[in-house]
Design a protein around this motif. Structure first.
Motif, PDB file in Angstrom:
ATOM      1  N   LYS A 105      -0.487   9.916 -27.946  1.00 61.90           N
ATOM      2  CA  LYS A 105      -1.037  10.535 -29.152  1.00 61.90           C
ATOM      3  C   LYS A 105      -0.586   9.803 -30.419  1.00 61.90           C
ATOM      4  O   LYS A 105      -1.351   9.647 -31.356  1.00 61.90           O
ATOM      5  N   ILE A 106       0.654   9.345 -30.431  1.00 58.56           N
ATOM      6  CA  ILE A 106       1.146   8.585 -31.585  1.00 58.56           C
ATOM      7  C   ILE A 106       0.384   7.275 -31.719  1.00 58.56           C
ATOM      8  O   ILE A 106      -0.029   6.896 -32.824  1.00 58.56           O
ATOM      9  N   VAL A 107       0.171   6.569 -30.621  1.00 57.64           N
ATOM     10  CA  VAL A 107      -0.556   5.294 -30.655  1.00 57.64           C
ATOM     11  C   VAL A 107      -1.986   5.516 -31.118  1.00 57.64           C
ATOM     12  O   VAL A 107      -2.512   4.759 -31.953  1.00 57.64           O
TER      13      VAL A 107
ATOM     14  N   THR B 205      -3.059   7.892 -33.019  1.00 60.08           N
ATOM     15  CA  THR B 205      -3.028   8.233 -34.443  1.00 60.08           C
ATOM     16  C   THR B 205      -2.821   6.987 -35.305  1.00 60.08           C
ATOM     17  O   THR B 205      -3.469   6.826 -36.342  1.00 60.08           O
ATOM     18  N   GLN B 206      -1.936   6.103 -34.876  1.00 59.00           N
ATOM     19  CA  GLN B 206      -1.631   4.902 -35.650  1.00 59.00           C
ATOM     20  C   GLN B 206      -2.744   3.860 -35.575  1.00 59.00           C
ATOM     21  O   GLN B 206      -2.988   3.139 -36.542  1.00 59.00           O
ATOM     22  N   TYR B 207      -3.380   3.753 -34.425  1.00 61.67           N
ATOM     23  CA  TYR B 207      -4.428   2.753 -34.192  1.00 61.67           C
ATOM     24  C   TYR B 207      -5.674   3.448 -33.643  1.00 61.67           C
ATOM     25  O   TYR B 207      -5.898   3.453 -32.434  1.00 61.67           O
ATOM     26  N   PRO B 208      -6.483   4.028 -34.507  1.00 61.53           N
ATOM     27  CA  PRO B 208      -7.630   4.825 -34.042  1.00 61.53           C
ATOM     28  C   PRO B 208      -8.688   4.024 -33.268  1.00 61.53           C
ATOM     29  O   PRO B 208      -9.437   4.603 -32.494  1.00 61.53           O
TER      30      PRO B 208
END
Length: 71
Positions: A19-21, A23-26
């Protein structure tokens, strides 16, 4: 039991990182399918079981008096 908890913790951490990835790289596509999760669960449990068998086998073959003399 420890292997099972480790596998569940690993799956949870993987989901959080995914989820973090995202969010950071849509534009980056990161997926975890149900089949991959089940495969990871099975491999983790099998590896934990096999890793515990050798020490258990070795301890079972040891003389109890000799084993207790180390303490």
């Amino acid at each position: 039991m420890i292997s099972g908890l480790g596998v569940l913790l690993g799956i949870g951490v993987s989901e959080i990182i995914r989820k973090i990835v995202i969010t950071q790289y849509p534009t980056l596509q990161v997926s975890m399918s149900f089949d991959e999760l089940i495969t990871g669960l099975i491999l983790g449990l099998v590896a934990g079981t096999l890793g515990a068998l050798y020490p258990a086998y070795k301890a079972a073959r040891m003389d109890p008096v000799k084993a207790l003399s180390y303490e």
